[in-house]
Write a protein that holds these residues in place. Structure first.
Motif, PDB file in Angstrom:
ATOM      1  N   SER A 302      29.567  45.609  43.101  1.00  0.00           N
ATOM      2  CA  SER A 302      30.018  46.391  41.830  1.00  0.00           C
ATOM      3  C   SER A 302      31.493  45.974  42.001  1.00  0.00           C
ATOM      4  CB  SER A 302      29.881  47.776  42.039  1.00  0.00           C
ATOM      5  OG  SER A 302      30.437  48.399  42.968  1.00  0.00           O
ATOM      6  N   ALA A 303      32.137  45.465  42.704  1.00  0.00           N
ATOM      7  CA  ALA A 303      33.616  45.064  42.539  1.00  0.00           C
ATOM      8  C   ALA A 303      34.056  44.106  41.452  1.00  0.00           C
ATOM      9  CB  ALA A 303      34.018  44.495  44.024  1.00  0.00           C
ATOM     10  N   ILE A 304      35.175  44.498  41.002  1.00  0.00           N
ATOM     11  CA  ILE A 304      35.877  43.832  39.823  1.00  0.00           C
ATOM     12  C   ILE A 304      37.296  43.805  40.358  1.00  0.00           C
ATOM     13  CG2 ILE A 304      36.605  43.493  37.607  1.00  0.00           C
ATOM     14  CD1 ILE A 304      34.175  44.886  36.675  1.00  0.00           C
ATOM     15  N   LEU A 305      37.966  42.642  40.399  1.00  0.00           N
ATOM     16  CA  LEU A 305      39.541  42.432  40.645  1.00  0.00           C
ATOM     17  C   LEU A 305      40.068  42.178  39.395  1.00  0.00           C
ATOM     18  CD1 LEU A 305      40.923  40.484  43.396  1.00  0.00           C
ATOM     19  CD2 LEU A 305      41.826  39.936  41.440  1.00  0.00           C
ATOM     20  N   ARG A 306      41.054  42.843  38.920  1.00  0.00           N
ATOM     21  CA  ARG A 306      41.866  42.662  37.990  1.00  0.00           C
ATOM     22  C   ARG A 306      43.451  42.414  38.321  1.00  0.00           C
ATOM     23  NH1 ARG A 306      38.073  46.563  36.387  1.00  0.00           N
ATOM     24  NH2 ARG A 306      37.014  46.246  34.679  1.00  0.00           N
ATOM     25  N   ILE A 307      44.065  41.563  37.547  1.00  0.00           N
ATOM     26  CA  ILE A 307      45.486  40.956  37.924  1.00  0.00           C
ATOM     27  C   ILE A 307      46.426  41.438  36.794  1.00  0.00           C
ATOM     28  CG2 ILE A 307      46.685  39.209  38.836  1.00  0.00           C
ATOM     29  CD1 ILE A 307      43.828  37.686  39.346  1.00  0.00           C
ATOM     30  N   ALA A 308      47.375  41.801  36.709  1.00  0.00           N
ATOM     31  CA  ALA A 308      48.598  42.087  35.777  1.00  0.00           C
ATOM     32  C   ALA A 308      49.922  41.657  36.221  1.00  0.00           C
ATOM     33  CB  ALA A 308      48.423  43.329  35.442  1.00  0.00           C
ATOM     34  N   GLU A 309      50.575  40.669  35.804  1.00  0.00           N
ATOM     35  CA  GLU A 309      51.581  40.099  36.112  1.00  0.00           C
ATOM     36  C   GLU A 309      52.930  40.959  35.167  1.00  0.00           C
ATOM     37  OE1 GLU A 309      52.669  35.922  37.347  1.00  0.00           O
ATOM     38  OE2 GLU A 309      53.718  35.764  35.260  1.00  0.00           O
ATOM     39  N   LYS A 310      53.843  41.330  35.643  1.00  0.00           N
ATOM     40  CA  LYS A 310      54.870  42.026  35.084  1.00  0.00           C
ATOM     41  C   LYS A 310      55.895  41.047  34.479  1.00  0.00           C
ATOM     42  CE  LYS A 310      58.908  45.095  35.265  1.00  0.00           C
ATOM     43  NZ  LYS A 310      59.795  45.983  36.155  1.00  0.00           N
ATOM     44  N   LEU A 311      56.111  41.210  32.915  1.00  0.00           N
ATOM     45  CA  LEU A 311      56.689  40.474  32.355  1.00  0.00           C
ATOM     46  C   LEU A 311      58.332  40.579  32.668  1.00  0.00           C
ATOM     47  CD1 LEU A 311      55.084  40.348  28.954  1.00  0.00           C
ATOM     48  CD2 LEU A 311      54.793  38.845  30.707  1.00  0.00           C
ATOM     49  N   LYS A 312      59.299  39.631  32.597  1.00  0.00           N
ATOM     50  CA  LYS A 312      60.710  39.523  32.680  1.00  0.00           C
ATOM     51  C   LYS A 312      61.205  40.234  31.431  1.00  0.00           C
ATOM     52  CE  LYS A 312      64.890  37.051  33.535  1.00  0.00           C
ATOM     53  NZ  LYS A 312      65.176  35.756  33.949  1.00  0.00           N
ATOM     54  N   LYS A 313      61.854  41.422  31.702  1.00  0.00           N
ATOM     55  CA  LYS A 313      62.387  42.137  30.556  1.00  0.00           C
ATOM     56  C   LYS A 313      63.705  41.450  30.117  1.00  0.00           C
ATOM     57  CE  LYS A 313      59.870  45.611  30.743  1.00  0.00           C
ATOM     58  NZ  LYS A 313      58.930  46.158  29.534  1.00  0.00           N
TER      59      LYS A 313
END
Length: 313
Positions: A302-313
């Motif tokens: 049931s595992a799900i891997l989610r990825i978010a990359e922080k944007l440069k401000k």
């Protein structure tokens, strides 16, 4: 002879790839567990890299002492305090990657003394940190029937919540539910037990009570709200989740920050610019375990891997 507990990290290579590890980067393993992900991160770091791990379970802290590496340190505490830990270490806004593996470790599930599993009879405890707060046994003893029903329905999405809550409450009026076996039998008695079911009938009840005892969803909300400020530009947030309640929180905290506010048409343009939300993250495609991994480690299904990359401000 004591049975050795084997833990297989879920989506190990995928999570390490998702972190996009820099040779001299700073990383946080917010859920150390038995150290599978931490060891893999360390194997990718250079001499100047650093890894900070967090875990509230004292058994995990003891286990972490097997890692003899000057680049590694661990904090005994809740990951909801992640921002404070990094502020003290002057690493706020400098972290290149944070990993959350929200699954239970085998060390917790397979130890009857911890009370997490309906398959192993043991004390009804369920605390991630056995020295902090009330056990499941104590909390259920003093809970009202309506409260138990709400917990099972909200945290377990249990359709038989009312019946199970009633039986738990009545049992505790005469005795005290002290073991996992007692609780399991109460659940089975409360509903029609069909052996053809894909999951054990006590699965949702045990999940709900564990989440309640450890305040898991509020812990997760608090931690995720801090991640954008903690990460360096282009830093990665990697989360391995296992059920729909976690998914909802991840979407609420992380995904909604990437949507512009719906603004009425009659508001002037300059006002729209002032109150619109700037995107914080670039969301990458989610990843699920391969058929081979599920075959090798059924707990990963049931595992799900989610990825978010922080944007440069």
């Amino acid at each position: 002879m004591e049975k050795k507990i084997q833990h297989i990290p879920v989506l190990l290579q995928e999570s390490i790839t998702a972190l996009n590890i820099k040779n001299d980067g700073f990383y946080v393993d917010a859920t150390f567990g038995m150290g599978g992900h931490s060891k893999a991160i360390l194997s990718c770091l250079g001499k100047k890299g650093k890894l900070i791990a967090i875990d509230c379970d004292p058994y995990s802290i003891d286990f972490s002492r097997t890692i003899k590496d000057s680049r590694f340190s661990i904090i005994h505490g809740q990951f909801s305090s992640i921002e404070n830990y990094l502020l003290k270490r002057k690493l706020h806004g400098k972290i290149n990657g944070i990993l959350f593996d929200l699954g239970m470790s085998s060390m917790q599930v397979d130890d009857p003394l911890r009370g997490f599993s309906f398959l192993n009879n043991g004390n009804l405890d369920m605390r991630m940190n056995p020295s902090y707060g009330l056990s499941a046994k104590e909390k259920l003893k003093y809970a009202k029937e309506e409260e138990i029903c709400w917990i099972l329905k909200t945290y377990g999405e249990e359709k038989f919540a009312k019946k199970i809550a009633r039986e738990i409450f009545l049992y505790n009026q005469k005795n005290t539910i002290s073991t996992t076996k007692e609780l399991t039998n109460i659940v089975i008695k409360s509903i029609r037990f069909n052996k053809k079911l894909l999951r054990h009938p006590a699965t949702r009840t045990f999940q709900a009570i564990r989440i309640w005892v450890n305040n898991e969803l509020n812990e997760l909300k608090t931690a995720l709200k801090k991640t954008s400020a903690i990460l360096a530009p282009y830093g990665r947030l990697v989360i391995i989740s296992f059920h729909s309640l976690e998914t909802r929180i991840i979407k609420e905290i992380i995904l909604e920050k990437n949507n512009i506010v719906n603004i009425p048409k009659n508001i002037p343009l300059y006002s729209k610019q002032l109150i619109s939300l700037e995107k914080n993250f670039k969301i990458l495609p989610k990843i699920k375990p391969s058929k081979q991994e599920i075959a090798n480690n059924p707990r990963s299904r049931s595992a799900i891997l989610r990825i978010a990359e922080k944007l440069k401000k």
